[in-house]
Design a protein around this motif. Sequence first.
Motif, PDB file in Angstrom:
ATOM      1  N   ARG A  35     -50.225 -46.449 -52.278  1.00 54.85           N
ATOM      2  CA  ARG A  35     -49.689 -47.529 -53.307  1.00 54.85           C
ATOM      3  C   ARG A  35     -50.024 -47.028 -54.653  1.00 54.85           C
ATOM      4  O   ARG A  35     -50.993 -45.969 -54.625  1.00 54.85           O
ATOM      5  N   ASN A  36     -49.728 -47.614 -55.497  1.00 57.46           N
ATOM      6  CA  ASN A  36     -50.203 -47.297 -57.036  1.00 57.46           C
ATOM      7  C   ASN A  36     -51.548 -47.312 -57.042  1.00 57.46           C
ATOM      8  O   ASN A  36     -52.332 -48.086 -56.555  1.00 57.46           O
ATOM      9  N   GLY A  37     -52.255 -46.246 -57.673  1.00 61.57           N
ATOM     10  CA  GLY A  37     -53.474 -46.115 -57.916  1.00 61.57           C
ATOM     11  C   GLY A  37     -54.432 -45.707 -56.655  1.00 61.57           C
ATOM     12  O   GLY A  37     -55.457 -45.395 -56.623  1.00 61.57           O
ATOM     13  N   LYS A  40     -52.785 -40.388 -55.795  1.00 61.97           N
ATOM     14  CA  LYS A  40     -51.484 -39.458 -55.568  1.00 61.97           C
ATOM     15  C   LYS A  40     -51.497 -38.390 -56.767  1.00 61.97           C
ATOM     16  O   LYS A  40     -51.466 -37.137 -56.493  1.00 61.97           O
ATOM     17  N   SER A  41     -51.220 -38.866 -58.071  1.00 56.90           N
ATOM     18  CA  SER A  41     -51.151 -37.881 -58.954  1.00 56.90           C
ATOM     19  C   SER A  41     -52.653 -37.291 -59.253  1.00 56.90           C
ATOM     20  O   SER A  41     -52.363 -36.263 -59.721  1.00 56.90           O
ATOM     21  N   GLU A  83     -45.741 -36.841 -63.759  1.00 61.98           N
ATOM     22  CA  GLU A  83     -44.957 -38.039 -63.783  1.00 61.98           C
ATOM     23  C   GLU A  83     -44.459 -38.456 -65.357  1.00 61.98           C
ATOM     24  O   GLU A  83     -43.212 -38.903 -65.366  1.00 61.98           O
ATOM     25  N   GLU A 159     -43.587 -38.420 -57.905  1.00 60.42           N
ATOM     26  CA  GLU A 159     -42.610 -39.556 -58.090  1.00 60.42           C
ATOM     27  C   GLU A 159     -41.356 -39.158 -58.792  1.00 60.42           C
ATOM     28  O   GLU A 159     -41.063 -40.090 -59.836  1.00 60.42           O
ATOM     29  N   GLU A 162     -39.044 -42.293 -59.546  1.00 65.60           N
ATOM     30  CA  GLU A 162     -39.222 -43.148 -60.264  1.00 65.60           C
ATOM     31  C   GLU A 162     -38.371 -43.769 -61.398  1.00 65.60           C
ATOM     32  O   GLU A 162     -38.012 -42.919 -62.263  1.00 65.60           O
ATOM     33  N   GLN A 192     -43.411 -43.144 -53.594  1.00 64.05           N
ATOM     34  CA  GLN A 192     -43.441 -44.266 -53.156  1.00 64.05           C
ATOM     35  C   GLN A 192     -42.323 -44.695 -52.431  1.00 64.05           C
ATOM     36  O   GLN A 192     -42.093 -45.903 -51.655  1.00 64.05           O
ATOM     37  N   VAL A 234     -47.090 -54.173 -50.601  1.00 60.31           N
ATOM     38  CA  VAL A 234     -47.600 -54.519 -51.720  1.00 60.31           C
ATOM     39  C   VAL A 234     -48.072 -56.038 -51.655  1.00 60.31           C
ATOM     40  O   VAL A 234     -47.579 -56.655 -50.809  1.00 60.31           O
TER      41      VAL A 234
END
Length: 234
Positions: A35-37, A40-41, A83, A159, A162, A192, A234
Amino acid sequence: MLELNSVDAFYGQAHILHDISLSLATGGRLAVLGRNGAGKSTLLKSIMNAGPRVRGEVRLEGELLDGIGASDRVRRGLSLVPEDRRIFTHISVKENILLAQQGTERKSGLPTLEEVIARFPLLRDLVNRLGGQLSGGQQQVLAVARAIAARPRLMLLDEPTEGLAPVIVEDLAEKIVEACATYGIGILLAEQNLWFARQCTSRVLLLDSGSLVFSGDWAEFDASTDLVERYLAV
Ligand SMILES: Nc1ncnc2c1ncn2[C@@H]1O[C@H](COP(=O)(O)OP(=O)(O)O)[C@@H](O)[C@H]1O
Ligand SMILES: [Mg+2]
């Protein structure tokens, strides 16, 4: 080719990644989901030494990368498409690609500009346009094409889908896989978009709150039926 052993990553006092180990063979293709946060980055930046403070081992071709800066990691064959893309806005699409090729140690076996354009035909009518004049989606395609043009050993993609239109996403997956197979480029893809990740890779890692909660191939991922609901919904 790439190996991480017990990697932890920090931003200041914030402990983001916990005990991450992974290995990726030459030309291997691995997706990192979460998920976001989830981190991954941070994982991609840790491999690149581009931001977080890292503890633990990162090895490329067996060699420890301790203390080696991001630009030297590029010379050793790692390439991050971050990103925010970092397209050079004041030079042309063509110059963006040629500049990336100059930044690599590899002096032979680089694709020609024409080959790169042929693989990413969306760029054909844009070669002389300034980077800053491209749409967000066009910049994303350029960022990927530019990374491939430098023929890294391993491309880290953060990503890439995106904000892209679905028809471009579909096409991009195919183009990336073809180009990386042709030039022997490994892929570590933070995504994602499950469909895209599946098209581009053969193995998958799942991160949750900076920890690894799954590692396996896509068949094993599909067999673990609760993963998507627990860690990706989510
Ligand atoms: N520069 C930073 N400074 C402090 N915390 C950060 C920074 N970048 C990311 N984080 C935090 O690290 C965690 C992981 O973020 P990130 O790696 O960007 O996740 P993802 O890419 O999976 O969305 C999040 O809690 C985020 O708030
Ligand atoms: Mg991210």
